[in-house]
Design a protein around this motif. Structure first.
Motif, PDB file in Angstrom:
ATOM      1  N   GLU A 254      46.238  57.275  82.434  1.00  0.00           N
ATOM      2  CA  GLU A 254      45.486  58.540  82.522  1.00  0.00           C
ATOM      3  C   GLU A 254      45.455  59.655  81.440  1.00  0.00           C
ATOM      4  O   GLU A 254      46.329  59.876  80.784  1.00  0.00           O
ATOM      5  CB  GLU A 254      46.068  59.452  83.863  1.00  0.00           C
ATOM      6  N   ILE A 255      43.918  59.767  80.990  1.00  0.00           N
ATOM      7  CA  ILE A 255      43.783  60.553  79.779  1.00  0.00           C
ATOM      8  C   ILE A 255      43.592  62.050  80.445  1.00  0.00           C
ATOM      9  O   ILE A 255      42.802  62.281  81.320  1.00  0.00           O
ATOM     10  CB  ILE A 255      42.461  59.886  79.236  1.00  0.00           C
ATOM     11  N   MET A 256      44.158  62.892  79.854  1.00  0.00           N
ATOM     12  CA  MET A 256      44.451  64.529  80.402  1.00  0.00           C
ATOM     13  C   MET A 256      43.880  65.333  79.316  1.00  0.00           C
ATOM     14  O   MET A 256      44.403  65.217  78.069  1.00  0.00           O
ATOM     15  CB  MET A 256      45.705  64.633  80.975  1.00  0.00           C
ATOM     16  N   VAL A 257      42.981  66.284  79.690  1.00  0.00           N
ATOM     17  CA  VAL A 257      42.829  67.314  79.020  1.00  0.00           C
ATOM     18  C   VAL A 257      43.138  68.804  79.560  1.00  0.00           C
ATOM     19  O   VAL A 257      42.932  68.724  80.680  1.00  0.00           O
ATOM     20  CB  VAL A 257      41.348  67.680  78.664  1.00  0.00           C
ATOM     21  N   GLY A 258      44.284  69.420  79.121  1.00  0.00           N
ATOM     22  CA  GLY A 258      44.701  70.674  79.548  1.00  0.00           C
ATOM     23  C   GLY A 258      44.328  72.047  78.882  1.00  0.00           C
ATOM     24  O   GLY A 258      44.173  71.925  77.775  1.00  0.00           O
ATOM     25  N   ASP A 259      44.423  73.036  79.487  1.00  0.00           N
ATOM     26  CA  ASP A 259      44.115  74.375  78.819  1.00  0.00           C
ATOM     27  C   ASP A 259      44.867  75.422  79.368  1.00  0.00           C
ATOM     28  O   ASP A 259      45.508  75.100  80.724  1.00  0.00           O
ATOM     29  CB  ASP A 259      42.785  74.640  78.518  1.00  0.00           C
ATOM     30  N   THR A 260      44.968  76.495  78.536  1.00  0.00           N
ATOM     31  CA  THR A 260      45.414  77.838  79.425  1.00  0.00           C
ATOM     32  C   THR A 260      44.442  78.803  79.669  1.00  0.00           C
ATOM     33  O   THR A 260      44.770  80.024  79.131  1.00  0.00           O
ATOM     34  CB  THR A 260      46.807  78.373  78.493  1.00  0.00           C
ATOM     35  N   GLY A 261      43.170  78.293  80.097  1.00  0.00           N
ATOM     36  CA  GLY A 261      42.227  79.257  80.034  1.00  0.00           C
ATOM     37  C   GLY A 261      42.123  79.979  81.502  1.00  0.00           C
ATOM     38  O   GLY A 261      43.115  80.234  82.132  1.00  0.00           O
ATOM     39  N   THR A 262      40.963  80.456  81.950  1.00  0.00           N
ATOM     40  CA  THR A 262      41.068  80.992  83.147  1.00  0.00           C
ATOM     41  C   THR A 262      41.176  80.546  84.261  1.00  0.00           C
ATOM     42  O   THR A 262      41.458  81.205  85.443  1.00  0.00           O
ATOM     43  CB  THR A 262      39.441  81.915  83.238  1.00  0.00           C
ATOM     44  N   GLY A 263      41.040  79.119  84.651  1.00  0.00           N
ATOM     45  CA  GLY A 263      41.466  78.447  85.968  1.00  0.00           C
ATOM     46  C   GLY A 263      40.125  78.441  86.615  1.00  0.00           C
ATOM     47  O   GLY A 263      39.365  79.233  86.440  1.00  0.00           O
ATOM     48  N   ILE A 264      40.372  77.672  87.520  1.00  0.00           N
ATOM     49  CA  ILE A 264      39.142  77.503  88.505  1.00  0.00           C
ATOM     50  C   ILE A 264      39.543  77.709  90.019  1.00  0.00           C
ATOM     51  O   ILE A 264      40.488  76.863  90.547  1.00  0.00           O
ATOM     52  CB  ILE A 264      38.608  76.075  88.476  1.00  0.00           C
ATOM     53  N   HIS A 306      36.063  55.009  87.323  1.00  0.00           N
ATOM     54  CA  HIS A 306      37.378  55.615  86.809  1.00  0.00           C
ATOM     55  C   HIS A 306      37.424  57.028  87.628  1.00  0.00           C
ATOM     56  O   HIS A 306      36.620  58.052  87.174  1.00  0.00           O
ATOM     57  CB  HIS A 306      36.991  56.057  85.275  1.00  0.00           C
ATOM     58  N   PRO A 307      38.381  57.078  88.172  1.00  0.00           N
ATOM     59  CA  PRO A 307      38.541  58.403  89.215  1.00  0.00           C
ATOM     60  C   PRO A 307      38.742  59.368  88.268  1.00  0.00           C
ATOM     61  O   PRO A 307      39.656  59.373  87.327  1.00  0.00           O
ATOM     62  CB  PRO A 307      39.816  57.823  90.220  1.00  0.00           C
ATOM     63  N   ILE A 308      38.250  60.696  88.755  1.00  0.00           N
ATOM     64  CA  ILE A 308      38.685  61.786  87.800  1.00  0.00           C
ATOM     65  C   ILE A 308      39.452  62.854  88.856  1.00  0.00           C
ATOM     66  O   ILE A 308      39.264  62.659  90.004  1.00  0.00           O
ATOM     67  CB  ILE A 308      37.492  62.629  87.346  1.00  0.00           C
ATOM     68  N   ALA A 309      40.240  63.575  88.191  1.00  0.00           N
ATOM     69  CA  ALA A 309      41.064  64.612  89.059  1.00  0.00           C
ATOM     70  C   ALA A 309      41.179  65.829  88.403  1.00  0.00           C
ATOM     71  O   ALA A 309      40.791  65.993  87.065  1.00  0.00           O
ATOM     72  CB  ALA A 309      42.274  64.062  89.086  1.00  0.00           C
ATOM     73  N   LEU A 310      41.200  66.927  89.174  1.00  0.00           N
ATOM     74  CA  LEU A 310      41.168  68.199  88.723  1.00  0.00           C
ATOM     75  C   LEU A 310      42.267  68.978  89.477  1.00  0.00           C
ATOM     76  O   LEU A 310      42.605  68.913  90.595  1.00  0.00           O
ATOM     77  CB  LEU A 310      39.909  68.994  88.821  1.00  0.00           C
ATOM     78  N   THR A 311      43.276  69.712  88.391  1.00  0.00           N
ATOM     79  CA  THR A 311      44.164  70.673  89.221  1.00  0.00           C
ATOM     80  C   THR A 311      43.905  71.899  88.017  1.00  0.00           C
ATOM     81  O   THR A 311      43.866  71.781  87.101  1.00  0.00           O
ATOM     82  CB  THR A 311      45.444  69.892  89.008  1.00  0.00           C
ATOM     83  N   SER A 312      44.144  72.913  88.920  1.00  0.00           N
ATOM     84  CA  SER A 312      43.859  74.423  88.368  1.00  0.00           C
ATOM     85  C   SER A 312      44.608  75.537  89.045  1.00  0.00           C
ATOM     86  O   SER A 312      44.949  75.388  90.183  1.00  0.00           O
ATOM     87  CB  SER A 312      42.612  74.729  88.202  1.00  0.00           C
ATOM     88  N   ARG A 313      45.125  76.357  88.476  1.00  0.00           N
ATOM     89  CA  ARG A 313      45.662  77.531  88.957  1.00  0.00           C
ATOM     90  C   ARG A 313      45.032  78.765  88.182  1.00  0.00           C
ATOM     91  O   ARG A 313      44.961  78.844  86.917  1.00  0.00           O
ATOM     92  CB  ARG A 313      47.146  77.536  88.450  1.00  0.00           C
ATOM     93  N   PRO A 314      44.213  79.546  88.981  1.00  0.00           N
ATOM     94  CA  PRO A 314      43.546  80.695  88.384  1.00  0.00           C
ATOM     95  C   PRO A 314      44.348  81.556  87.499  1.00  0.00           C
ATOM     96  O   PRO A 314      45.436  82.095  87.987  1.00  0.00           O
ATOM     97  CB  PRO A 314      42.918  81.283  89.849  1.00  0.00           C
ATOM     98  N   GLY A 315      43.768  81.991  86.423  1.00  0.00           N
ATOM     99  CA  GLY A 315      44.545  82.622  85.505  1.00  0.00           C
ATOM    100  C   GLY A 315      45.678  82.103  84.529  1.00  0.00           C
ATOM    101  O   GLY A 315      46.368  82.688  83.863  1.00  0.00           O
ATOM    102  N   ARG A 316      46.028  80.775  84.975  1.00  0.00           N
ATOM    103  CA  ARG A 316      46.995  80.121  84.170  1.00  0.00           C
ATOM    104  C   ARG A 316      46.432  78.945  83.477  1.00  0.00           C
ATOM    105  O   ARG A 316      47.134  78.445  82.411  1.00  0.00           O
ATOM    106  CB  ARG A 316      48.140  79.360  85.295  1.00  0.00           C
ATOM    107  N   GLY A 317      45.180  78.191  83.952  1.00  0.00           N
ATOM    108  CA  GLY A 317      44.690  77.181  83.286  1.00  0.00           C
ATOM    109  C   GLY A 317      44.185  76.027  84.093  1.00  0.00           C
ATOM    110  O   GLY A 317      44.487  76.269  85.450  1.00  0.00           O
TER     111      GLY A 317
END
Length: 476
Positions: A254-264, A306-317
């Motif tokens: 699992e290749i992952m890209v994370g951030d501490t941005g605005t979230g979705i 190749h399945p893609i996945a998304l997890t997000s918390r608004p205001g956290r990334g």
């Protein structure tokens, strides 16, 4: 209704059918009228008796009339149905013809974009090379700012053009995957080096977790997926951190890209993968785009399986990931890869690099770029011109375009001919051709493959690739 039988019906008194007795008197009018009334009543009773006894469902004549009426209605409705079916057939024929024309137009559009993309990207690639070469020079602040503006404008043009070409190829089904085993570090090390600098410009910290795993995928297409994740992470993160890393799963890496941005927000997590949809832009971000990046990612991941996945918390990334299957043990052992690690001493200083391209602007741009790295560059459109300018020097690296003009051999065939003449010659095919067949042919010939145009950070990838090639295959 006439009755010819003189035998009386059973159950009827015989006296009813016998004429009145004659007493020698003429019948009066009243007597005749009464007799006529009585006979009419008898006739009506007989007719009712016959009709009720001849058809269990009612009068035969009435049933006949109903049958005739129903038959007429069936015939009329059958005729109407035939007319409707004929009209439907004509409409379907027109729809099929219109659909065929639309598909032909779409395929023609895609073929046109594929055909002209090389010609469109050639001058753009030359401009990017010149801009990259200028950035390596010491310039006044005002000039450096102008070079930056030029680079950003070229980036916008290249991004829009590349996106349109990619989405049209994916929709038309002319873009195919060329899967092969490779070390995931070949891809991620270069991307980490690129986006570490991008993040630094934005004031963001960048954390990279390397992996030694081998995967089975299309390197160029997988790079497009991960690059889009990284670009979005940079765009939507105003402060904080970016993460690029891998996590081993039982069914793949699992290749992952994370951030501490605005979230979705939850309501937008499906919509952002649709065409022309973009998340809310951070204030002050004016990057151009068509909202097709994640739509392209979705199509590529479906094609690669190749399945893609998304997890997000608004205001956290947010955290985007793609699951890539491991390469088989035999594939990983037999695959020839390049360790993308950095070098301690610069092997490019003084090395002889041959560049073959049919575009003079590309040749001039490559000379400026490679010369700035300390290479001794020989650039020409033909091998004979290169050899004439080389003064007997043996090349260490060959950079060759795939399309070298009509009625000429392609770059892969030319490289094969030169590698027979100069064994061990490290070769990189740099082309705007995205076809899987070209990538596969390059890999099978033992050549490395890089797509045009060379973005501002793609020269860094080229420099890393050249340095690693020279470390692994030093000039003889």
């Amino acid at each position: 209704m006439a009755c010819t039988s003189i035998r009386p019906l059973r159950g009827w008194p015989l006296a009813l059918f016998q004429p009145p007795e004659q007493h020698g008197e003429q019948p009066t009018l009243a007597t005749l009228q009464e007799e006529n009334r009585r006979l009419r009543k008898v006739c009506q009773a007989l007719m009712a008796r016959v009709e009720s006894g001849g058809s269990p469902s009612g009068a035969p004549y009435a049933a006949f009339e109903r049958s005739v009426l129903l038959a007429e209605q069936v015939r009329e409705r059958t005729d109407a149905l035939h007319r409707a079916l004929d009209e439907l057939g004509r409409v379907n024929a027109r729809l099929l013809a219109a659909n065929a024309q639309a598909e032909a137009a779409n395929l023609s559009k895609t073929r046109f974009l594929a055909a002209v993309s090389h010609d469109l990207l050639q001058p753009l690639n030359a401009a990017r090379l010149f801009a990259s070469a200028l950035e390596s020079h010491t310039l006044p602040d005002a000039s450096q700012a102008l070079v930056g503006h030029i680079g950003r404008s070229l980036k916008d043009v290249e991004g829009l053009l590349g996106t349109l070409v990619d989405i049209s190829r994916l929709d038309a089904g002319v873009l195919h995957a060329d899967k092969a085993p490779f070390a995931v570090s070949t891809l991620l090390d270069a991307l980490a080096e690129e986006y570490r600098q991008v993040a630094a410009v934005r004031g963001l910290s960048f954390h990279y977790v390397a992996s030694r795993a081998w995967v089975d995928s299309d390197l160029a297409l997988l790079a497009r997926v991960v690059r889009n994740f990284l670009s979005n992470a940079v765009r939507y993160t105003e402060q904080g951190h970016l993460l690029l890393g891998c996590r081993r799963r039982t069914n793949g890496l699992e290749i992952m890209v994370g951030d501490t941005g605005t979230g979705i927000p939850e309501a937008q997590r499906q919509a952002i993968f649709l065409e022309f949809r973009r998340a809310s832009q951070p204030q002050g971000d004016h990057s151009r785009g068509l909202g097709l990046g994640l739509a392209i990612v979705d199509r590529i991941s479906a094609m690669l399986e190749h399945p893609i996945a998304l997890t997000s918390r608004p205001g956290r990334g947010s955290l985007f990931s793609v699951l890539v299957p491991y390469a088989g043990a035999a594939g990983a052992a037999s695959a020839s890869g390049v360790d993308a690690g950095w070098w301690h001493e610069d092997p490019l200083q003084g090395c002889v690099v041959w560049v073959v391209d049919d575009d003079p602007a590309i040749l001039a741009g490559m000379q400026a770029l490679l010369g700035g790295w300390g290479c001794r560059v020989r650039a020409a459109a033909t091998v004979s011109a290169l050899e004439a300018a080389s003064d007997g020097e043996r090349p260490a690296v060959l950079l060759v375009d795939y399309h070298l003009g009509e009625h000429r051999e392609n770059g892969i065939d030319l490289a094969a001919r030169l590698r027979r003449r100069y064994p061990g010659l490290a070769t990189v095919v740099i082309t705007a051709n995205h076809e899987a067949a070209v990538k596969r042919a390059s890999r099978e010939a033992g050549l490395y493959y890089l797509l045009k145009p060379l973005k501002p950070l793609k020269p860094l990838r080229l420099k890393m690739l050249l340095g690693t090639l020279l470390e692994n295959h030093p000039p003889g």
